[in-house]
Motif scaffolding. Structure first.
Motif, short mmCIF file in Angstrom:
data_model
loop_
_atom_site.label_atom_id
_atom_site.label_comp_id
_atom_site.label_asym_id
_atom_site.label_seq_id
_atom_site.Cartn_x
_atom_site.Cartn_y
_atom_site.Cartn_z
N HIS A 97 11.53 -6.58 10.23
CA HIS A 97 10.56 -7.66 10.46
C HIS A 97 10.26 -7.87 11.94
CE1 HIS A 97 10.03 -9.40 6.38
NE2 HIS A 97 11.19 -8.82 6.18
N GLY A 98 10.36 -6.82 12.74
CA GLY A 98 10.01 -6.94 14.15
C GLY A 98 11.04 -7.65 15.00
N GLN A 99 12.14 -8.13 14.40
CA GLN A 99 13.15 -8.83 15.19
C GLN A 99 13.95 -7.85 16.02
OE1 GLN A 99 15.65 -11.67 13.39
NE2 GLN A 99 13.97 -12.93 12.61
N GLY A 100 14.21 -8.22 17.25
CA GLY A 100 14.97 -7.36 18.15
C GLY A 100 16.40 -7.83 18.28
N ALA A 101 17.27 -7.40 17.40
CA ALA A 101 18.69 -7.76 17.48
C ALA A 101 19.44 -6.72 18.32
CB ALA A 101 19.29 -7.83 16.08
N LYS A 102 20.67 -7.04 18.67
CA LYS A 102 21.51 -6.07 19.38
C LYS A 102 21.68 -4.84 18.51
CE LYS A 102 26.11 -5.43 21.35
NZ LYS A 102 27.43 -6.04 21.61
N LYS A 103 21.54 -3.65 19.13
CA LYS A 103 21.51 -2.44 18.34
C LYS A 103 22.28 -1.32 19.05
CE LYS A 103 18.21 -0.05 15.41
NZ LYS A 103 16.81 0.02 15.00
N THR A 104 22.95 -0.50 18.24
CA THR A 104 23.69 0.64 18.78
C THR A 104 23.29 1.89 18.02
OG1 THR A 104 25.58 -0.77 19.32
CG2 THR A 104 25.96 1.60 19.23
N LEU A 105 22.91 2.93 18.77
CA LEU A 105 22.53 4.21 18.17
C LEU A 105 23.55 5.27 18.59
CD1 LEU A 105 19.70 2.65 18.34
CD2 LEU A 105 18.69 4.91 18.24
N THR A 106 24.09 5.97 17.64
CA THR A 106 24.97 7.11 17.91
C THR A 106 24.19 8.37 17.60
OG1 THR A 106 26.93 5.80 17.34
CG2 THR A 106 27.15 8.20 17.36
N LEU A 107 23.99 9.18 18.64
CA LEU A 107 23.19 10.40 18.50
C LEU A 107 24.11 11.61 18.55
CD1 LEU A 107 20.29 9.52 20.99
CD2 LEU A 107 20.45 8.99 18.54
N LYS A 108 24.12 12.41 17.49
CA LYS A 108 24.88 13.65 17.43
C LYS A 108 23.88 14.80 17.50
CE LYS A 108 28.57 11.54 14.70
NZ LYS A 108 29.37 11.59 13.44
N LEU A 109 23.90 15.51 18.64
CA LEU A 109 22.87 16.49 18.92
C LEU A 109 23.46 17.89 19.02
CD1 LEU A 109 21.12 14.50 21.81
CD2 LEU A 109 20.65 14.36 19.35
N PRO A 110 22.63 18.92 18.88
CA PRO A 110 23.09 20.29 19.12
C PRO A 110 23.54 20.46 20.58
CG PRO A 110 21.03 20.30 17.90
CD PRO A 110 21.26 18.90 18.34
N ARG A 111 24.47 21.34 20.81
CA ARG A 111 24.97 21.57 22.16
C ARG A 111 23.90 22.24 23.03
NH1 ARG A 111 30.51 21.14 22.82
NH2 ARG A 111 31.68 20.77 20.89
N GLY A 112 24.05 22.04 24.33
CA GLY A 112 23.17 22.70 25.29
C GLY A 112 22.01 21.85 25.74
N GLY A 113 21.95 20.62 25.32
CA GLY A 113 20.83 19.76 25.69
C GLY A 113 21.10 18.97 26.95
N THR A 114 20.03 18.60 27.65
CA THR A 114 20.11 17.80 28.88
C THR A 114 19.19 16.61 28.73
OG1 THR A 114 20.52 19.79 30.20
CG2 THR A 114 19.84 17.81 31.38
N LEU A 115 19.74 15.42 28.88
CA LEU A 115 18.94 14.20 28.76
C LEU A 115 17.99 14.11 29.95
CD1 LEU A 115 18.68 11.59 27.00
CD2 LEU A 115 20.16 10.49 28.68
N ARG A 116 16.76 13.85 29.69
CA ARG A 116 15.78 13.72 30.77
C ARG A 116 16.02 12.44 31.55
NH1 ARG A 116 9.71 15.61 28.90
NH2 ARG A 116 10.07 17.86 29.07
#
Length: 595
Positions: A175-194
């Motif tokens: 509903h568009g509400q912005g509550a505290k949020k945590t995202l856990t990202l499991k990615l393939p190896r070899g990546g570099t965050l921009r």
């Protein structure tokens, strides 16, 4: 202009039908919708949200999200909406869509009822039972956990010699509400965050392992505009995309834009094509088109010549009576206003056999209708005043003439109908995929009801008012209430910036659906040729243009048209001059009453 007259009569009871149609069913539907409205902020609070996103080397991601929902009221809507983003813009400003496939929707660990709705950024998924305000709510006061599980695809795009993985920072929201949020990202190896994508004011990204990131988003509504998380990978890290998938993706990316442009394009093409046909004049002629005049009744000629003025009714009626006399269906005393009819023999003619019936039914329908009206007139000394039969018959006469004129169009305009239906379907598709279906329905409802009210106000004679309490209640209470509800819905519903171009496309489609019938009612080349033929006939009857050689048969053939065009005196003088030149004895037609 001419065909507008047909529209008026063919839609004579349009307002009445629409008022009856809208009255009671609309009221019932409106009450259901009103009772199902809810105020999410008063009933629920999103305390926290957590997501786990696992990305695979085929460019897809498996997402599991949990929302802790605090239910504050005993009476509540019974469910929540979860918004899933699909649309994103890459570094080169290219707009793409992520593939989406819902796997499960759960409440407190158990599978729950759900349905999906479209919007421009992606999907809105309702989880829970729908209830009205006064029905028992499924969600009891306290904290409940909502889970949604889905697949995302098309997360990888090519940039020169690199592959870039793009993930939405907030994944989904309730509903568009912005509550505290945590995202856990499991990615393939070899990546570099921009680094350029890391905005400390928006969210915080921590790398827990070489292939695992944790994104923390503070409470607030800023998560609606967070930049995507982009991770660079070497080329060929992910599975190579086939050319077939690229074509499918390109079509999917541009489908909504394409159908948004297609509706106005079809409208413009139809208007240009039909306007060109309307402006295209028939080949000029200096002679009477005898073949064309055989297909026009004298009554229609009277209306065409007068440009459909109501005053043409008298000339059309008298011309039809003259036509009946010339065809030996009755006898008339004169062609003036005091003309009388006698020896109405059409009924006997119809009983004489197949040939006689063919002669009767070979007459135009409006001419036969005039005979029936004269036949109803009470005779005095075996005679009937012709114009007496016209009183109160003007409207039916006009409708019959308009029907004959419309018949020249060739029946239903299938091209206009197909174009209008196509534009309607395109508008519905745009509204559905952009999440503006109810908003567009509210606009159409307001426009339709307003049109019916205007028609009822301008032409009250076309409206048959309700005869029982239910219809009256639906008309005088339900329709105004629906108008108010639609206006409130439009004023209180937010149309986000991404939806605005599609709303404009929907409005253009609505305009196209209104324009097409009006353009389709423009006079066709054949109808324009009919009017030009009548104008040329007027010149011929006055002796200004060439035409068929004069004879008794020619005189009688065109006499009804001379009456219709109010030139019977001129036409008769021409005939008398010809008769004198031929040293012909006095002309005494057997269809005239000799006193």
């Amino acid at each position: 202009m001419d065909d507008i007259l047909y529209f008026k009569f063919s839609n004579e009871n349009f307002a009445a039908r629409m008022l009856r149609l809208l009255s009671w069913p609309i009221l019932c539907a409106m009450l259901v919708v009103l009772t199902s409205c809810s105020d999410f902020d008063r009933e629920f609070t999103v305390q926290s949200a957590s997501s786990t996103v696992e990305v695979y080397t085929d460019g897809t991601a498996f997402v599991s999200e949990f929302f802790d929902i605090a239910v504050k009221k005993t009476e509540n809507y019974g469910g929540v909406y979860v918004d899933i983003p699909q649309r994103f813009t890459d570094a080169s400003n290219g707009v793409h869509w992520r593939d989406f496939e819902l796997v499960a929707a759960r409440r407190d660990g158990l599978d729950e009822y759900y349905f999906k709705e479209n919007n421009v950024p992606g999907y809105s998924i309702y989880i829970g039972k729908e209830h009205c305000k006064h029905c028992p709510a499924d969600l009891s006061p306290g904290v409940t956990k909502i889970q949604i599980v889905y697949w995302l695809g098309r997360l990888v795009h090519q940039e020169s010699d690199r592959e870039v993985l793009s993930l939405p920072a907030y994944m989904s929201r309730v509903h568009g509400q912005g509550a505290k949020k945590t995202l856990t990202l499991k990615l393939p190896r070899g990546g570099t965050l921009r680094p350029s994508q890391q905005d400390p004011a928006a969210y915080e990204v921590m790398q827990k392992a070489p292939n695992e990131f944790v994104v923390s988003i503070a409470a607030g509504k800023g998560d609606r505009v967070l930049p995507d998380i982009e991770v660079e990978y070497p080329a060929r890290t992910f599975v190579t995309v086939t050319s077939g998938n690229r074509v499918r993706w390109w079509l999917s990316d541009h489908l909504l834009l394409f159908i948004s442009i297609l509706g106005p394009f079809l409208t413009g093409l139809f208007v240009i094509t039909r306007s060109g046909q309307g402006w295209r004049l028939p080949a000029p002629s200096i002679a009477v088109d005898s073949k064309m005049m055989e297909s026009i009744s004298p009554a229609l000629a009277a209306y065409l010549f007068s440009n459909w003025k109501s005053e043409a009714a008298k000339a059309a009626f008298m011309a039809s009576a003259c036509h009946l006399a010339v065809k030996k269906m009755l006898r008339i005393s004169s062609l003036g206003e005091n003309a009388e009819a006698s020896d109405l023999s059409a009924r006997q003619v119809r009983k004489k056999g197949k040939v006689a019936r063919a002669r009767w039914y070979g007459l135009p329908a409006v001419t036969r209708l005039v005979f029936g009206q004269i036949e109803k007139e009470r005779p005095a000394d075996g005679r009937r005043k012709i114009l007496y039969a016209l009183y109160g018959f003007e409207r039916e006469l006009h409708k019959a003439v308009v029907a004959e004129y419309h018949k020249a169009r060739g029946g239903i305009d299938r091209g206009a109908l197909a174009t209008a239906v196509t534009i309607l379907l395109l508008g519905v598709a745009i509204a559905y995929f952009s999440g503006l279906l109810l908003f567009s329905a509210a606009i159409c409802g307001i426009l339709l009801i307003s049109a019916v009210i205007v028609i009822a106000f301008l032409h009250p004679e076309r409206v048959s008012w309700p005869t029982d309490f239910r219809q009256a209640f639906g008309l005088f209470v339900g329709v105004p209430a629906l108008m108010i509800f639609a206006l409130v819905y439009i004023c209180t519903t937010e149309v986000i910036s991404e939806q605005q171009p599609y709303l404009l496309a929907i409005l253009l489609n609505i305009a196209g659906i209104v324009i097409i019938p009006r353009v389709a009612r423009m006079a066709t080349p054949k109808q324009r040729q009919m009017r030009n033929s009548v104008l040329r006939l007027d010149g011929y009857l006055r002796g200004e243009l060439d035409g068929p050689a004069m004879s008794v048969e020619c005189y009688e053939r065109y006499l009804p048209f001379a009456v219709a065009l109010d030139v019977e005196h001129c036409w008769t003088e021409r005939f008398n001059l010809w008769r004198e030149s031929q040293k012909m004895q006095a002309y005494v037609p057997d269809w005239r009453i000799i006193s």
